[in-house]
Design a protein around this motif. Structure first.
Motif, PDB file in Angstrom:
ATOM      1  N   LYS A  40       0.835  -1.212   0.000  1.00 29.16           N
ATOM      2  CA  LYS A  40       0.000   0.000   0.000  1.00 29.16           C
ATOM      3  C   LYS A  40       0.864   1.253   0.000  1.00 29.16           C
ATOM      4  CE  LYS A  40      -4.010  -2.191   2.020  1.00 29.16           C
ATOM      5  NZ  LYS A  40      -4.824  -2.467   3.188  1.00 29.16           N
ATOM      6  N   HIS A  43       2.462   1.466  -3.577  1.00 27.60           N
ATOM      7  CA  HIS A  43       1.488   1.662  -4.673  1.00 27.60           C
ATOM      8  C   HIS A  43       0.367   2.603  -4.221  1.00 27.60           C
ATOM      9  CE1 HIS A  43       3.166  -1.531  -7.276  1.00 27.60           C
ATOM     10  NE2 HIS A  43       3.469  -2.119  -6.133  1.00 27.60           N
ATOM     11  N   ARG A  44       0.753   3.778  -3.761  1.00 26.59           N
ATOM     12  CA  ARG A  44      -0.228   4.743  -3.228  1.00 26.59           C
ATOM     13  C   ARG A  44      -1.257   5.187  -4.256  1.00 26.59           C
ATOM     14  NH1 ARG A  44       2.100   7.142   1.704  1.00 26.59           N
ATOM     15  NH2 ARG A  44       4.202   6.302   1.880  1.00 26.59           N
ATOM     16  N   LYS A  45      -0.886   5.162  -5.529  1.00 26.21           N
ATOM     17  CA  LYS A  45      -1.807   5.626  -6.575  1.00 26.21           C
ATOM     18  C   LYS A  45      -2.700   4.517  -7.116  1.00 26.21           C
ATOM     19  CE  LYS A  45       1.048   9.526  -7.948  1.00 26.21           C
ATOM     20  NZ  LYS A  45       1.757  10.206  -9.035  1.00 26.21           N
ATOM     21  N   ALA A  46      -2.535   3.311  -6.613  1.00 28.61           N
ATOM     22  CA  ALA A  46      -3.376   2.195  -7.060  1.00 28.61           C
ATOM     23  C   ALA A  46      -4.794   2.398  -6.554  1.00 28.61           C
ATOM     24  CB  ALA A  46      -2.816   0.875  -6.548  1.00 28.61           C
ATOM     25  N   LYS A  47      -5.749   2.019  -7.373  1.00 29.13           N
ATOM     26  CA  LYS A  47      -7.161   2.158  -7.002  1.00 29.13           C
ATOM     27  C   LYS A  47      -7.587   1.058  -6.029  1.00 29.13           C
ATOM     28  CE  LYS A  47     -11.229   4.098  -7.713  1.00 29.13           C
ATOM     29  NZ  LYS A  47     -11.531   5.427  -7.189  1.00 29.13           N
ATOM     30  N   TYR A  94      -4.399  -0.524 -11.128  1.00 29.46           N
ATOM     31  CA  TYR A  94      -4.339   0.888 -11.507  1.00 29.46           C
ATOM     32  C   TYR A  94      -5.350   1.077 -12.637  1.00 29.46           C
ATOM     33  CZ  TYR A  94       0.101   1.559  -9.020  1.00 29.46           C
ATOM     34  OH  TYR A  94       1.074   1.661  -8.055  1.00 29.46           O
ATOM     35  N   ASN A  96      -7.479   4.122 -15.366  1.00 23.84           N
ATOM     36  CA  ASN A  96      -7.530   5.484 -15.882  1.00 23.84           C
ATOM     37  C   ASN A  96      -8.957   6.013 -15.953  1.00 23.84           C
ATOM     38  OD1 ASN A  96      -8.705   4.236 -18.036  1.00 23.84           O
ATOM     39  ND2 ASN A  96      -7.213   4.896 -19.565  1.00 23.84           N
TER      40      ASN A  96
END
Length: 196
Positions: A40, A43-47, A94, A96
């Protein structure tokens, strides 16, 4: 039983979503939270960070806010179908902004986790063995060690004192009676790769 040899990462992309599946060999549930916390953080930008694990008879999955049973349950299915043990599979998504729909989303998580289970080069046998402590007189030490090696037993530790050698080793049922008073220490898992 089967498990994985080592941690590996796989990538699957579809319609703007990127799925990163990572497998981990685990023996204790307490290590899973540490692994997930690090992922976590990395990969802070992972949904979504979804996972499933099976350790002994314990199993669990998480959809991490994906629609119910579309992610973690699909990951767990691949673990169970392939009869894997002591494994954690995490699938990091991830995106978009493109929605995949429940059916495609579910198939994407399933496909991502099969990348792990279909990597036969990373799958190996897993055995649960007993470890014993045996005490041997020094003059017999070399012959006993040779005997253990000949019988494909694993020597985990050797400790020398004034008169004896103390060995921690596996002992199968066919040779255990050849030793006086072996002391059971614990059960442990070993991976058998056959090609090493």
């Amino acid at each position: 039983m089967k498990t994985i040899k080592k941690t590996k990462e796989y990538i699957y992309q579809i319609n703007g979503s990127k799925f990163i599946s990572i497998c981990f060999y685990v023996e204790e549930i307490c290590t899973i939270n540490d692994i997930l916390s690090k992922l976590k953080s990395d990969h802070r930008k992972a949904k979504h960070i979804c996972f499933a694990y099976k350790i002994d008879d314990k199993q669990k999955f998480s959809d991490d806010n994906e629609p119910q049973n579309t992610a973690g349950k699909k990951i767990l299915e691949t673990i169970l179908i392939n009869k894997l043990h002591n494994i954690l599979i995490v699938v990091i998504r991830y995106m978009n902004g493109t929605k995949l729909g429940v059916g495609l989303l579910s198939r994407s998580y399933y496909h991502s986790s099969t990348l792990v289970t279909n990597d036969l080069e990373n799958i190996c046998d897993l055995s649960l063995i007993n470890i014993y402590k045996i005490t041997i007189e020094l003059q017999r030490a070399n012959s006993i060690i040779e005997y253990l090696i000949k019988n494909k037993e694993i020597i985990f530790n050797k400790t020398l004192n004034e008169n004896n050698l103390i060995i921690e080793t596996s002992l199968n049922n066919q040779i255990i009676n050849n030793f006086e008073n072996p002391i059971f220490i614990k059960k442990t898992y070993i991976k058998k790769t056959y090609n090493s």
